[in-house]
Structures are given as C-alpha cells and as structure tokens.
Design a protein around this motif. Structure first.
Motif, PDB file in Angstrom:
ATOM      1  N   ASN A 182       0.822  -1.213   0.000  1.00 57.94           N
ATOM      2  CA  ASN A 182       0.000   0.000   0.000  1.00 57.94           C
ATOM      3  C   ASN A 182       0.858   1.268   0.000  1.00 57.94           C
ATOM      4  O   ASN A 182       0.444   2.299  -0.524  1.00 57.94           O
ATOM      5  CB  ASN A 182      -1.027  -0.008   1.149  1.00 57.94           C
ATOM      6  CG  ASN A 182      -0.416  -0.011   2.526  1.00 57.94           C
ATOM      7  OD1 ASN A 182       0.792  -0.195   2.687  1.00 57.94           O
ATOM      8  ND2 ASN A 182      -1.239   0.185   3.543  1.00 57.94           N
ATOM      9  N   LYS A 183       2.087   1.192   0.551  1.00 56.85           N
ATOM     10  CA  LYS A 183       2.940   2.380   0.564  1.00 56.85           C
ATOM     11  C   LYS A 183       3.430   2.725  -0.843  1.00 56.85           C
ATOM     12  O   LYS A 183       3.662   3.898  -1.148  1.00 56.85           O
ATOM     13  CB  LYS A 183       4.117   2.196   1.516  1.00 56.85           C
ATOM     14  CG  LYS A 183       3.715   1.884   2.948  1.00 56.85           C
ATOM     15  CD  LYS A 183       2.644   2.812   3.464  1.00 56.85           C
ATOM     16  CE  LYS A 183       2.308   2.588   4.937  1.00 56.85           C
ATOM     17  NZ  LYS A 183       1.877   1.233   5.279  1.00 56.85           N
ATOM     18  N   LYS A 191       0.471   4.450  -2.544  1.00 57.85           N
ATOM     19  CA  LYS A 191       0.350   5.835  -2.079  1.00 57.85           C
ATOM     20  C   LYS A 191       1.495   6.682  -2.634  1.00 57.85           C
ATOM     21  O   LYS A 191       1.274   7.801  -3.115  1.00 57.85           O
ATOM     22  CB  LYS A 191       0.394   5.892  -0.549  1.00 57.85           C
ATOM     23  CG  LYS A 191      -0.767   5.197   0.159  1.00 57.85           C
ATOM     24  CD  LYS A 191      -0.644   5.432   1.667  1.00 57.85           C
ATOM     25  CE  LYS A 191      -1.416   4.444   2.495  1.00 57.85           C
ATOM     26  NZ  LYS A 191      -1.380   4.765   3.928  1.00 57.85           N
ATOM     27  N   ALA A 225      -5.145  -4.922   7.071  1.00 56.33           N
ATOM     28  CA  ALA A 225      -4.437  -4.360   8.222  1.00 56.33           C
ATOM     29  C   ALA A 225      -4.601  -2.843   8.223  1.00 56.33           C
ATOM     30  O   ALA A 225      -4.282  -2.185   7.231  1.00 56.33           O
ATOM     31  CB  ALA A 225      -2.957  -4.710   8.134  1.00 56.33           C
ATOM     32  N   SER A 226      -5.083  -2.288   9.340  1.00 62.12           N
ATOM     33  CA  SER A 226      -5.283  -0.844   9.424  1.00 62.12           C
ATOM     34  C   SER A 226      -4.284  -0.231  10.410  1.00 62.12           C
ATOM     35  O   SER A 226      -4.170  -0.679  11.547  1.00 62.12           O
ATOM     36  CB  SER A 226      -6.720  -0.550   9.872  1.00 62.12           C
ATOM     37  OG  SER A 226      -7.063   0.789   9.607  1.00 62.12           O
ATOM     38  N   GLY A 227      -3.533   0.763   9.930  1.00 61.84           N
ATOM     39  CA  GLY A 227      -2.509   1.390  10.768  1.00 61.84           C
ATOM     40  C   GLY A 227      -2.804   2.860  10.984  1.00 61.84           C
ATOM     41  O   GLY A 227      -3.513   3.242  11.909  1.00 61.84           O
ATOM     42  N   THR A 228      -2.265   3.712  10.085  1.00 68.00           N
ATOM     43  CA  THR A 228      -2.515   5.153  10.195  1.00 68.00           C
ATOM     44  C   THR A 228      -3.893   5.510   9.648  1.00 68.00           C
ATOM     45  O   THR A 228      -4.329   6.652   9.776  1.00 68.00           O
ATOM     46  CB  THR A 228      -1.475   5.984   9.415  1.00 68.00           C
ATOM     47  OG1 THR A 228      -1.649   5.747   8.010  1.00 68.00           O
ATOM     48  CG2 THR A 228      -0.058   5.612   9.808  1.00 68.00           C
ATOM     49  N   GLY A 229      -4.541   4.560   8.987  1.00 67.36           N
ATOM     50  CA  GLY A 229      -5.947   4.733   8.632  1.00 67.36           C
ATOM     51  C   GLY A 229      -6.262   5.246   7.236  1.00 67.36           C
ATOM     52  O   GLY A 229      -7.436   5.320   6.873  1.00 67.36           O
ATOM     53  N   THR A 230      -5.264   5.583   6.428  1.00 67.01           N
ATOM     54  CA  THR A 230      -5.604   6.108   5.092  1.00 67.01           C
ATOM     55  C   THR A 230      -6.069   5.005   4.151  1.00 67.01           C
ATOM     56  O   THR A 230      -6.941   5.232   3.317  1.00 67.01           O
ATOM     57  CB  THR A 230      -4.450   6.885   4.439  1.00 67.01           C
ATOM     58  OG1 THR A 230      -3.216   6.392   4.923  1.00 67.01           O
ATOM     59  CG2 THR A 230      -4.548   8.350   4.719  1.00 67.01           C
ATOM     60  N   THR A 231      -5.503   3.814   4.298  1.00 69.24           N
ATOM     61  CA  THR A 231      -5.974   2.687   3.489  1.00 69.24           C
ATOM     62  C   THR A 231      -7.450   2.447   3.809  1.00 69.24           C
ATOM     63  O   THR A 231      -8.295   2.345   2.909  1.00 69.24           O
ATOM     64  CB  THR A 231      -5.138   1.424   3.806  1.00 69.24           C
ATOM     65  OG1 THR A 231      -3.774   1.704   3.481  1.00 69.24           O
ATOM     66  CG2 THR A 231      -5.623   0.220   3.028  1.00 69.24           C
ATOM     67  N   THR A 248      -1.709  -5.994   2.022  1.00 68.86           N
ATOM     68  CA  THR A 248      -1.193  -4.624   1.878  1.00 68.86           C
ATOM     69  C   THR A 248       0.330  -4.565   1.735  1.00 68.86           C
ATOM     70  O   THR A 248       0.908  -3.480   1.782  1.00 68.86           O
ATOM     71  CB  THR A 248      -1.640  -3.780   3.091  1.00 68.86           C
ATOM     72  OG1 THR A 248      -1.466  -4.577   4.274  1.00 68.86           O
ATOM     73  CG2 THR A 248      -3.099  -3.374   2.973  1.00 68.86           C
ATOM     74  N   GLY A 249       0.969  -5.718   1.556  1.00 60.86           N
ATOM     75  CA  GLY A 249       2.406  -5.700   1.228  1.00 60.86           C
ATOM     76  C   GLY A 249       3.329  -5.932   2.404  1.00 60.86           C
ATOM     77  O   GLY A 249       2.958  -6.561   3.393  1.00 60.86           O
TER      78      GLY A 249
END
Ligand SMILES: *Cc1c(COP(=O)(O)O)cnc(C)c1O
Length: 297
Positions: free
Chosen positions: A25-26, A29, A161-167, A283-284
């Motif tokens: 996902n990075k 982005k 997987a949700s981290g900083t939330g933008t995905t 998400t990689g």
C-alpha cells in the motif's frame, strides 16, 4: 481465490505484488505523491518513518527513480537494520535520527535548513497519510468493484491491516462514493486502540470528502487483535503465517498482514460467519516477511 475459510469463499487482493517499489500500500500511495511532486520544482523529498518502514522504502525508491534526494527523519529508539532499511540505503536515502518526542521539530528544522540552502523540499507525511494516500485506496476500491462486476461476484466482507488509517479511509470512501450496499469493510488494527484509531479514519474521510455527513458506522476499526502494540505478536499469528506460506504461497508478516489475516480468521469464527464471499487485501511488506523469517518464523 483461496481454499475456503470456515465455509466462506476467500479471495485475496495481492497489493503486495503491486509492480512498483517492491509493492504494497505504501507503493500505491507513493505513486500519487510523486505524481504531485512532478507538478512542483522540488529537488528534495523529506519524510518520516522507522527503519523497518515500508513507506520509507517506497518513498526512497521513488525519489531515486526521479533523481531527487531523499531525507528520512527517523526516531532513534526504533533504529535497527532491516531489509527495508537496507533497500532505502541502496536507493541513496539519508537518515536523520532524533528522539521520538522531537520528530515534529526535527522535520520542521530539516525543511527550514534545506530552504535556507536554496533547495525546494517536498514533505510526505509518515505512512503516506493525507488525501493523496486516501485517494490511492479509493482507486484500489474501484479496482475491486471492476473485478466484481466482470465476474458477477459480490464481496460481503473486506478485511485488511489498518494502521494510520488512510488505506481504511480510502476503501470506505470508495464504497460510499459508489453507493455499494451489503458489504462490511473491517480494518484490523495493528497498533492503535479505539476510540483514537477509529477517529483518525473518520478524520481522514472528512478531510477527503470535504464533509462529515456520512454514516459513521461504516467505519469498523477492530482493536481486538493488536497483541500489545506495533510489531508485537501473540496467539496464532506465527502459525497463521506458516500455514499461509505453506498452503497458499502467500508471505505474511507479524507486524501487518499476518496480524490482520489472523484477526480475520478470529472474526469469522467468533461471529460465526459462513457461506460469504470474503476478500482479504494483502497490503504488502514482503521485506518484513524476510526479517521475520530470520528471527521468528
Ligand atoms: C502501512 C501498512 C499498513 C497500514 O496502512 P495504513 O494506511 O497506514 O493504515 C498495512 N499493511 C502494511 C504492509 C503496511 O506497510
């Protein structure tokens, strides 16, 4: 499509195979941030992240590809030699170390110093946070929609997987913008707790949509599987990772995708969900799989 999971049809979107910067996902982005950078005359890219960060590896790769210099502000507490860090070094990125509580000032000072030296820096928030990051996952959602339409299939659940939330924000915005019904989007938190974790997703959505009048219950941010925080693991995570690699040749890691996949399995069984179409978004983070392989798996 994977073998069925607890009586559900399991599908996986392999964003880990996204064909840029070793995927994930990075990378998705970062591609949009660099499209934006090309509209400027920036000669430096400054970002923030830990040594194990997939984001920093993707940004460092894109910067090198575009002939830009790359500075990464990183908290000294999280410093360790990882595969992502080795890759970032190969891309010629330079690390600026600081204590974790001085990150904001250090970013500020770095941007100021570059400007004083006559450079034009472009700042990318940690994790690729912000509207461009959200946009990347609105686009990913549209890919999912196209896939469903072509195959006359409907996903009842989407996990990731949700981290900083933008995905997370991007996926839910995509769903709302296209008026999709009868689908639950479930983000498995890999670190943050509620209410903050969920609030950050809602804030990103408000920021992206330009209003806050959307049904908040669309955001399901599950903090039941964080196992003590970022990078920590517990329960059956390692076993899940082994099983997925052996049976389906899918590399997962303990920090993000392994935790989320395990969380999804727990969710499906505790909610007694069966007979549904379930999509997992990978998400990689493949370099993390190899870090884990040395130490854990
Ligand atoms: C960063 C990351 C996430 C979380 O994405 P956010 O948009 O920050 O929520 C999930 N999986 C992997 C592999 C990541 O690198």
């Amino acid at each position: 499509m994977l073998p069925s999971l607890r009586g559900n049809q399991l599908f996986i979107k392999r964003d880990d195979l996204y064909p840029l910067c070793f995927g994930g996902n990075k990378a998705r982005k970062a591609r949009l941030f660099f499209k934006d950078i090309q509209k400027t005359n920036a000669d430096y890219v400054v970002t923030y992240g830990s040594g194990s960060s997939n984001h920093c590896r993707a940004v460092a790769n894109m910067a090198a590809m575009h002939g830009l210099s790359c500075l990464i502000v990183t908290p000294e507490e999280t410093d360790k030699l990882t595969n992502n860090k080795r890759l970032a070094a190969m891309f010629g990125a330079e690390y600026i170390y600081c204590p974790v509580d001085r990150v904001a000032q250090t970013i500020e000072a770095t941007l100021e110093r570059l400007k004083n030296q006559g450079h034009t820096p472009y700042f990318i928030p940690g994790g690729g946070h912000g509207n461009l990051g959200t946009q990347a996952y609105v686009e990913a959602y549209e890919e999912i929609l196209t896939w469903e339409r072509q195959r006359n299939c409907h996903f009842d659940y989407i996990f990731f997987a949700s981290g900083t939330g933008t995905t997370h924000a991007g996926l839910v915005c995509g769903k709302l913008l296209h008026g999709v019904k009868g689908q639950k989007i479930v983000g498995i938190s890999i670190a943050r707790k509620n209410p903050r974790g969920r609030q950050v997703v809602l804030d990103s959505m408000t920021d992206y949509l330009g209003h806050a009048s959307f049904p908040e219950e669309e955001v399901e941010f599950l903090d039941d599987h964080i196992c003590g925080g970022y990078g920590k693991y517990c329960g059956g995570i390692v076993e899940t990772i082994r099983r997925q690699m052996i049976q389906n040749s899918i590399p997962l890691d303990v920090t993000y995708t392994g935790k989320a996949f395990w969380g999804m399995e727990q969710y499906l069984s505790s909610h007694e969900i069966t007979g549904k179409n379930v999509l997992f978004i990978h998400t990689g983070g493949t370099p993390l799989f190899f870090d884990d392989l040395e130490q854990i798996i």
